[in-house]
Design an enzyme around this catalytic site. Sequence first.
Site, PDB file in Angstrom:
ATOM      1  N   LYS A  90      -0.834   8.861 -13.428  1.00 31.30           N
ATOM      2  CA  LYS A  90      -1.551   9.021 -12.159  1.00 31.30           C
ATOM      3  C   LYS A  90      -2.577  10.148 -12.172  1.00 31.30           C
ATOM      4  O   LYS A  90      -3.587  10.091 -11.488  1.00 31.30           O
ATOM      5  CB  LYS A  90      -0.552   9.234 -11.014  1.00 31.30           C
ATOM      6  N   GLU A 112      -2.204   9.249   0.725  1.00 27.86           N
ATOM      7  CA  GLU A 112      -0.915   8.801   1.233  1.00 27.86           C
ATOM      8  C   GLU A 112       0.012   8.665   0.043  1.00 27.86           C
ATOM      9  O   GLU A 112      -0.436   8.477  -1.087  1.00 27.86           O
ATOM     10  CB  GLU A 112      -1.052   7.473   1.977  1.00 27.86           C
ATOM     11  N   SER A 378       4.253   4.449 -18.903  1.00 28.36           N
ATOM     12  CA  SER A 378       3.455   5.058 -17.829  1.00 28.36           C
ATOM     13  C   SER A 378       3.955   6.413 -17.364  1.00 28.36           C
ATOM     14  O   SER A 378       3.173   7.223 -16.872  1.00 28.36           O
ATOM     15  CB  SER A 378       3.371   4.096 -16.638  1.00 28.36           C
TER      16      SER A 378
HETATM   17  C1  LIG Z   1       3.154   5.023  -9.656  1.00 23.38           C
HETATM   18  C2  LIG Z   1       3.707   4.625 -10.961  1.00 23.38           C
HETATM   19  C3  LIG Z   1       3.624   3.300 -11.434  1.00 23.38           C
HETATM   20  C4  LIG Z   1       3.036   2.177 -10.639  1.00 23.38           C
HETATM   21  O1  LIG Z   1       1.708   2.310 -10.297  1.00 23.38           O
HETATM   22  P1  LIG Z   1       0.538   1.431 -10.960  1.00 23.38           P
HETATM   23  O2  LIG Z   1      -0.619   1.707 -10.108  1.00 23.38           O
HETATM   24  O3  LIG Z   1       0.987   0.008 -10.945  1.00 23.38           O
HETATM   25  O4  LIG Z   1       0.388   1.918 -12.353  1.00 23.38           O
HETATM   26  C5  LIG Z   1       4.091   3.018 -12.709  1.00 23.38           C
HETATM   27  N1  LIG Z   1       4.689   3.969 -13.465  1.00 23.38           N
HETATM   28  C6  LIG Z   1       4.822   5.251 -13.040  1.00 23.38           C
HETATM   29  C7  LIG Z   1       5.478   6.238 -13.929  1.00 23.38           C
HETATM   30  C8  LIG Z   1       4.336   5.613 -11.769  1.00 23.38           C
HETATM   31  O5  LIG Z   1       4.476   6.884 -11.358  1.00 23.38           O
END
Ligand SMILES: *Cc1c(COP(=O)(O)O)cnc(C)c1O
Length: 394
Positions: A90, A112, A378
């Site tokens: 993010k 938000e 992610s």
């Molecule tokens: C917020 C988040 C997601 C989901 O958000 P996307 O916009 O679909 O990438 C996925 N993995 C993690 C670790 C997150 O914090």
Amino acid sequence: MSEYQVNEKGYYGDFGGAYIPEMLYPNVEELRQQYIAIIQSEGFKQEFDQLLRDYVGRPSPLYLAKRLSERYGANIFLKREDLNHTGAHKINNTIGQILLAERLGKRRIIAETGAGQHGVATATVCALKGLQCVVYMGAVDIERQAPNVARMKMMGAEVIAAESGSKTLKDATNEALRDWINNPVDTHYIIGSVVGPHPYPDMVARFQSIISAETRKQLQEKTGIETPDYALACVGGGSNAAGMFYHFLDEPSVKLIAVEAAGKGVYSGESAATTLLGREGVLHGSRSILMQTDDGQVIEPYSISAGLDYPGIGPQHAWLYKSGRATYASATDDEAMQAGLLLTQLEGIIPAIESAHALAQLEKMTFKGDENVVICLSGRGDKDLDNYMKYFGF
Ligand SMILES: *Cc1c(COP(=O)(O)O)cnc(C)c1O
């Protein structure tokens, strides 16, 4: 121009656009007119690259997970977004948007947040830049996500509780939009995924595209070829997947797989498997696919992972799904938790439960032996320890 990228009208095929109240038009239009020129300027690019390197810690490694590879019979590479400052992808987007806000002369930032991850990433870059930060969060979520609320406050953000409706993410979104309408001149609204009215989905995808840009280079170094056979990522709104897919969209040899959260089962009534359950409609300012009742009310989604608990997907994903360019799969809570435990025990990496959904897809795939698979990891699982402990009874 790629048929999978946004066109000059702000659409991806049938999806996208800017469905916004009249009063938001000037804010969104200002952004639309300026974002490309700003993010392509030399000064922006230099500062963005420098912060990604020295502050976020990029490039994030591309790690060949040996024991995981042995288990599944393919070369499995993990793109380690979990190693970024603040623990997920993010931050790539919030850095990009804070630099944009500065150049638009905005001194006040709003956002938000649901689980608080995007709120923390926003509060972080506001502290970095000394800008005022207001984060809207549902009153119920404030209670559930105390550590993230504490992080935001420690970084100087003001956290405002949304007390209407179900007191969760969509109510926080409404409050943030109201704020933006009332403060059009000095305020920038940082959206956390590839959702919202044009140009947000494209802007966020561009900032996250660093993920596949680096992956191509790193694969070339490690395997002699820039493209993998498969690229996988989990999808909430879809920003990490958009980043992972970006530079492979026009490489037909790369199979793209997005994994949604099936919660307690796709048809259990407690799920967030948008492409399977959803229909076309307008959500948060753009035309996409969303979970809705027959009379168009948004259905409350559910997933064990807060980051995937979203009733829609971004418009680019809706188009990748409808056009068949990408495959949309899903993983249940149970499948994701098992995949998270497996990665931890085979590789010593505790993934975010969101990312574990992408890993769970490996169980359902068969490989020819020498294929290269890239998975976007992610985020890291520290934030999910409570959930893991409760689930496995550690
Ligand atoms: C917020 C988040 C997601 C989901 O958000 P996307 O916009 O679909 O990438 C996925 N993995 C993690 C670790 C997150 O914090």
